[in-house]
Write an enzyme that holds these catalytic residues in place. Sequence first.
Site, PDB file in Angstrom:
ATOM      1  CG  HIS A   1      59.844  21.402  -3.583  1.00  0.00           C
ATOM      2  ND1 HIS A   1      59.212  21.639  -2.428  1.00  0.00           N
ATOM      3  CD2 HIS A   1      60.960  20.749  -3.551  1.00  0.00           C
ATOM      4  CE1 HIS A   1      60.201  21.230  -1.567  1.00  0.00           C
ATOM      5  NE2 HIS A   1      61.208  20.803  -2.074  1.00  0.00           N
TER       6      HIS A   1
ATOM      7  CE1 TYR B   1      57.196  20.413   1.633  1.00  0.00           C
ATOM      8  CE2 TYR B   1      55.471  19.933   0.212  1.00  0.00           C
ATOM      9  CZ  TYR B   1      56.573  20.680   0.382  1.00  0.00           C
ATOM     10  OH  TYR B   1      57.140  21.756  -0.282  1.00  0.00           O
TER      11      TYR B   1
ATOM     12  CD  GLU C   1      55.882  22.890  -2.903  1.00  0.00           C
ATOM     13  OE1 GLU C   1      55.378  21.932  -2.853  1.00  0.00           O
ATOM     14  OE2 GLU C   1      56.855  23.427  -2.498  1.00  0.00           O
TER      15      GLU C   1
ATOM     16  CE1 TYR D   1      63.363  24.359 -12.401  1.00  0.00           C
ATOM     17  CE2 TYR D   1      64.345  26.590 -11.983  1.00  0.00           C
ATOM     18  CZ  TYR D   1      63.474  25.422 -11.431  1.00  0.00           C
ATOM     19  OH  TYR D   1      63.143  25.591 -10.286  1.00  0.00           O
TER      20      TYR D   1
ATOM     21  CB  SER E   1      68.478  27.294 -18.522  1.00  0.00           C
ATOM     22  OG  SER E   1      68.802  27.585 -16.858  1.00  0.00           O
TER      23      SER E   1
ATOM     24  N   GLY F   1      80.481  30.209 -18.694  1.00  0.00           N
ATOM     25  CA  GLY F   1      80.514  29.044 -19.382  1.00  0.00           C
ATOM     26  C   GLY F   1      79.082  28.498 -19.595  1.00  0.00           C
ATOM     27  CB  VAL F   2      76.878  25.696 -19.184  1.00  0.00           C
ATOM     28  CG1 VAL F   2      76.787  25.312 -17.657  1.00  0.00           C
ATOM     29  CG2 VAL F   2      75.750  25.159 -19.899  1.00  0.00           C
TER      30      VAL F   2
ATOM     31  CB  THR G   1      71.386  27.913 -20.820  1.00  0.00           C
ATOM     32  OG1 THR G   1      71.530  27.759 -19.333  1.00  0.00           O
ATOM     33  CG2 THR G   1      72.674  27.235 -21.647  1.00  0.00           C
ATOM     34  N   PRO G   2      70.250  30.550 -19.491  1.00  0.00           N
ATOM     35  CG  PRO G   2      70.258  31.122 -17.200  1.00  0.00           C
ATOM     36  CD  PRO G   2      70.617  30.296 -18.190  1.00  0.00           C
TER      37      PRO G   2
ATOM     38  CG  PHE H   1      73.136  26.211 -13.240  1.00  0.00           C
ATOM     39  CD1 PHE H   1      72.017  27.216 -13.170  1.00  0.00           C
ATOM     40  CD2 PHE H   1      73.920  26.245 -14.433  1.00  0.00           C
ATOM     41  CE1 PHE H   1      71.755  27.984 -14.519  1.00  0.00           C
ATOM     42  CE2 PHE H   1      73.220  26.675 -15.735  1.00  0.00           C
ATOM     43  CZ  PHE H   1      72.472  27.575 -15.651  1.00  0.00           C
TER      44      PHE H   1
END
Length: 402
Positions: free
Chosen positions: A84, A94, A136, A189, A208, A275-276, A279-280, A395
């Site tokens: 968020h 909200y 948050e 990310y 990421s 695969g991808v 990245t992280p 992801f």
Amino acid sequence: MTPDQKALVTATVDTLKEHGVALTTHFYRRMFEHNPELKNVFNMGNQQNGKQQMALALAVLAYAEHIEDPSVLVPAVTKIGHKHVSLDIRPEHYAIVGKHLLASIAEVLGEAATPALLDAWENAYGELAALMSGLESGLYQKAVSQDGGWTGWRPFTVKRKVEESAEITSFYLYPTDGGKVAGFQPGQYVSLRLFLPELNLFQPRQYSLSSAPNEEYYRISVKKEAGNPSHPSGMISNRLHQHVQEGDIVEVAPPAGDFTLETDKQTPVVFVSGGVGQTPLLSMLEYLVTTDSNREIVWVHGSRNTKVHAFREPVAQLAARHGNVHKHIFYDSLEPDLQVEGHYEGIVDLQQLNGGTLLQEADHYVCGPAPFIRKQVQDLDALGVPRAAIHFEEFGPATLSI
């Protein structure tokens, strides 16, 4: 909430199991009809493929099932809170969501949605919204308080665009204002936002960070999603590949995410990616080698073939320069020149590496598609790796429960 209200919420569990996706589908349709501006906040690709509806249905169900003790949901709530913040969700959102969620419950359940039930869900949602907003708020404060930090959307310039493989391209993002970039934890990310003329909407996506933290730029490495009849093509990823060029400006939100390397530990680490999904883990790997960590590092990666295998050479060079880095690569099929030590045919199979490589005392970080994660976690369980030592990231909307 009163005990009677909690009992009413709990009583809806069976209904949510059977009709949860129908409820959330109705909710999103209703909300976008009355508040179309929120289409600029939500991933419309995930609306199209149904992932967002499924993820929300699972979240609502989990909250109903644990209404007596919501503390068990803290890990999930924390993950959602980071998402968020990366989308600049604020407390006023909200109120909008709550209004449409309660209206959807009434409209979908019909006569079963008694005033008492709606009051119970209104109080339940109010408590959850307060919990999320508080979490948050702390993340926003942390983001803006650090050197180079900010909240909301900030313009970044694409200064470098580097093709890493036939499918994956890296974008080096520098603040357009010339300032510093906030630090981040390896594994986090950023959200990137582009305007899509074909939808007449802004659309955000999370990518990421694929390099070690620094004060100058962020690097994201994006896979071009071609799509198929059951899975639409990536609207933002394709636009990045085809239309965004060096010198162009994109909007970026501050780093977020709780799938992060525990940098204060000295345990060995095993990185497992498909695969991808690497990245992280690349960010974690680069952080460890650039900080001269003496932790034992095992890099396990699966790819269809060398053409789509991004960062093949950089990782090989890191392993050659650092004796504590050991790599194991899986391809769908092995070409003759790849039939050497450290290369395997087929999908990633951790069982093949057992015998000292997968250290029992290691922390394992797993990232890739949901079926890939599920298999690796099951294999690690079978190998006796404690669940607390297994960390994974899916992801997209969270639909995986292990």
